[in-house]
Design a protein around this motif. Structure first.
Motif, PDB file in Angstrom:
ATOM      1  N   LEU A   3      37.662  33.986 -20.320  1.00  0.00           N
ATOM      2  CA  LEU A   3      38.452  35.211 -20.139  1.00  0.00           C
ATOM      3  C   LEU A   3      39.934  34.883 -20.245  1.00  0.00           C
ATOM      4  O   LEU A   3      40.388  33.865 -19.698  1.00  0.00           O
ATOM      5  N   THR A   4      40.665  35.725 -20.936  1.00  0.00           N
ATOM      6  CA  THR A   4      42.120  35.609 -20.878  1.00  0.00           C
ATOM      7  C   THR A   4      42.717  37.016 -20.877  1.00  0.00           C
ATOM      8  O   THR A   4      41.995  38.004 -21.081  1.00  0.00           O
ATOM      9  N   VAL A   5      43.992  37.071 -20.615  1.00  0.00           N
ATOM     10  CA  VAL A   5      44.665  38.365 -20.538  1.00  0.00           C
ATOM     11  C   VAL A   5      45.955  38.307 -21.338  1.00  0.00           C
ATOM     12  O   VAL A   5      46.470  37.232 -21.643  1.00  0.00           O
ATOM     13  N   ASP A   6      46.435  39.486 -21.657  1.00  0.00           N
ATOM     14  CA  ASP A   6      47.714  39.601 -22.354  1.00  0.00           C
ATOM     15  C   ASP A   6      48.747  38.710 -21.646  1.00  0.00           C
ATOM     16  O   ASP A   6      48.781  38.664 -20.419  1.00  0.00           O
ATOM     17  N   PRO A   7      49.582  37.991 -22.386  1.00  0.00           N
ATOM     18  CA  PRO A   7      50.536  37.061 -21.755  1.00  0.00           C
ATOM     19  C   PRO A   7      51.456  37.715 -20.727  1.00  0.00           C
ATOM     20  O   PRO A   7      52.061  37.028 -19.907  1.00  0.00           O
ATOM     21  N   ASN A   8      51.526  39.010 -20.774  1.00  0.00           N
ATOM     22  CA  ASN A   8      52.260  39.757 -19.756  1.00  0.00           C
ATOM     23  C   ASN A   8      51.880  39.313 -18.349  1.00  0.00           C
ATOM     24  O   ASN A   8      52.687  39.322 -17.427  1.00  0.00           O
ATOM     25  N   PRO A  44      45.205  31.737 -18.581  1.00  0.00           N
ATOM     26  CA  PRO A  44      46.277  32.602 -19.067  1.00  0.00           C
ATOM     27  C   PRO A  44      47.135  31.919 -20.130  1.00  0.00           C
ATOM     28  O   PRO A  44      47.060  30.695 -20.300  1.00  0.00           O
ATOM     29  N   PHE A  45      47.901  32.719 -20.828  1.00  0.00           N
ATOM     30  CA  PHE A  45      48.833  32.189 -21.834  1.00  0.00           C
ATOM     31  C   PHE A  45      50.255  32.610 -21.487  1.00  0.00           C
ATOM     32  O   PHE A  45      50.467  33.648 -20.862  1.00  0.00           O
ATOM     33  N   GLU A  46      51.183  31.809 -21.939  1.00  0.00           N
ATOM     34  CA  GLU A  46      52.595  32.110 -21.696  1.00  0.00           C
ATOM     35  C   GLU A  46      53.190  32.952 -22.816  1.00  0.00           C
ATOM     36  O   GLU A  46      54.179  33.642 -22.619  1.00  0.00           O
ATOM     37  N   ASP A  47      52.625  32.844 -24.012  1.00  0.00           N
ATOM     38  CA  ASP A  47      53.221  33.626 -25.102  1.00  0.00           C
ATOM     39  C   ASP A  47      52.146  34.203 -26.023  1.00  0.00           C
ATOM     40  O   ASP A  47      51.005  33.745 -26.073  1.00  0.00           O
ATOM     41  N   PHE A  48      52.553  35.247 -26.736  1.00  0.00           N
ATOM     42  CA  PHE A  48      51.635  35.999 -27.574  1.00  0.00           C
ATOM     43  C   PHE A  48      51.023  35.164 -28.694  1.00  0.00           C
ATOM     44  O   PHE A  48      49.844  35.308 -29.013  1.00  0.00           O
TER      45      PHE A  48
END
Lengths: 130, 292
Positions: B18-23, B51-55
């Motif tokens: 699972l991941t989410v928009d970097p927001n 999670p990610f830090e950037d798009f």
């Protein structure tokens, strides 16, 4: 006497309403487009169209063969819902109850004034016995 | 955990992602880890959250098939659906993506009328709905796009930083990020315009390995309001609940995203009208240049 829905008389009143609405005029003063309306389940009723230049309607009448930027159509029942306020213009577009052909980006950009336009159509006295 | 083979396309040892928009790489991140735990428990599967830090890194990983469930912004979920077999299933209830045009609180810019001749704008990414709507807000205010320079920050939250650090005069700020920012950050900024379109939304999208369980997933997410733990988690995430995404909404946003990404902004009126139109009348098709 109320104009027949989708008649030339009706679309001319729509054009006058557009020209006289302050919010539409404020938001669409640089808007230029042609667009057509028709009733999906009444192919016997001619299509009508508006041509807006710099925010003002310069043509309102039967669709005359010129190319349209937008075409919007739905069933008579859904038109009644839009004009009665039961269905907002934006909701109708989003749910595809009001079918739409044209640039979705332009529609989105001018969604607020266009929603006002659709939502006040019902203020024009109209006869649905067509 | 589920035992033996399960319908997720593998065995119980298979771990989904699972991941989410970097927001969301900001302050409510712990709630997303708890959300992942909630889903594992209610769906009976194993899933890791990262999670990610950037798009750019986020999109690359998702399009590379590394994720099975994604909470994505509108233009990204259109892309994931088109290119990677994802389906948008559930969206936040009564919660739309809107855009605030923000300046620093100590800026001389108090309204759109005060914008300088050249304007440096912080925006997360040009490929987002937030960027598109930000441009629309400026268009409506008759700000010529030729006056604009962009500083793309890679995430919604870093737009706030760029503004506060003076790297840009104006920011295209995602409403949810602004509203969730600390009071110190919000007090350091001024909102000079905002959209109110109630049109586009983030959505949970299931990838090919999770799609066989789409009905269960929709049910679990939409039923979160029915139990105390779910309600608490929703509050921590900043949502009132979730609702299924309608096919008509997917169609609308897909058309919009495709037009935007392909650069089709509008139609040249000369090609669409029988009335003669002067070549100088239009800057962007459909719009007269403002009076100068």
């Amino acid at each position: 006497m109320a104009a027949k829905f989708m008649s030339t008389e009706w679309i001319r009143q729509v054009g006058k309403q557009w020209d006289n609405h302050p919010e539409i005029q404020k938001d669409l003063k640089h808007f230029n487009a042609t667009w057509e309306y028709y009733i999906e389940d009444r192919p016997d009723i001619p299509h009508v169209m508006l041509f807006c230049k710099a925010g003002k309607v310069i043509y309102a009448g039967p669709s005359d063969g010129r190319r349209r930027d937008f075409i919007m159509w739905t069933t008579l029942d859904n038109w009644k819902k839009i004009l009665s306020g039961e269905l907002s213009g934006k909701a109708a577009l989003m749910t595809r109850k009001l079918k739409f052909k044209g640039s979705m980006m332009t529609a989105m950009k001018y969604m607020t004034p266009f929603n006002i336009h659709l939502n006040i159509l019902g203020e024009i006295p109209v006869d649905f016995d067509i | 955990m589920r035992e033996g083979n399960d319908p997720v396309g593998g065995t119980s040892a298979e771990i989904l992602a699972l991941t989410v928009d970097p927001n969301y790489s900001g302050k409510n991140l712990p709630a997303w880890f708890l959300f992942n735990t909630y889903l594992q428990k209610h769906l009976g599967l194993r899933m890791r959250f990262s999670p990610f830090e950037d798009f750019y890194a986020c999109r690359k990983a998702i399009l590379g098939g590394q994720y099975d469930l994604v909470y994505a912004n509108p233009f990204d979920w259109v892309q994931y659906r088109d290119k990677a077999g994802f389906e948008p299933l559930v969206k936040p209830r009564e919660h739309y993506d809107e855009v605030y045009l923000c300046v620093r609180e100590d800026s001389d810019i108090r309204s759109l009328a005060d914008l300088p001749e050249r304007l440096r704008i912080a925006s997360a990414s040009p490929e987002t709905l937030v960027h598109m709507v930000g441009l629309f807000l400026l268009d409506r205010a008759e700000v010529d796009r030729a006056r604009l320079d962009f500083h793309f920050t890679g995430s919604y939250r870093s737009v706030l930083q760029a503004l506060l650090q003076g790297q840009a005069q104006l920011g295209f700020v995602f409403n949810e990020v602004f509203d969730a920012a600390s009071s110190v950050v919000r007090k350091g900024l001024r909102v000079i315009a905002r959209s109110d379109d109630a049109f586009a939304f983030h959505a949970f999208c299931a990838g090919p390995r999770l799609l066989p369980r789409r009905e269960e997933l929709v049910h679990v997410l939409c039923a979160m309001t029915e139990e105390e733990g779910g309600r608490r988690l929703l509050a921590d995430l900043g949502f009132s609940g979730f609702a299924p995404v309608a096919e008509s909404e997917v169609e609308c946003l897909t058309v919009l995203a495709e037009e935007y990404i392909s650069g089709h902004e509008a139609i040249d009126i000369r090609a669409t009208s029988s009335v003669a139109v002067d070549d100088t009348a239009f800057v962007v098709a459909r719009e007269d240049p403002p009076d100068t």
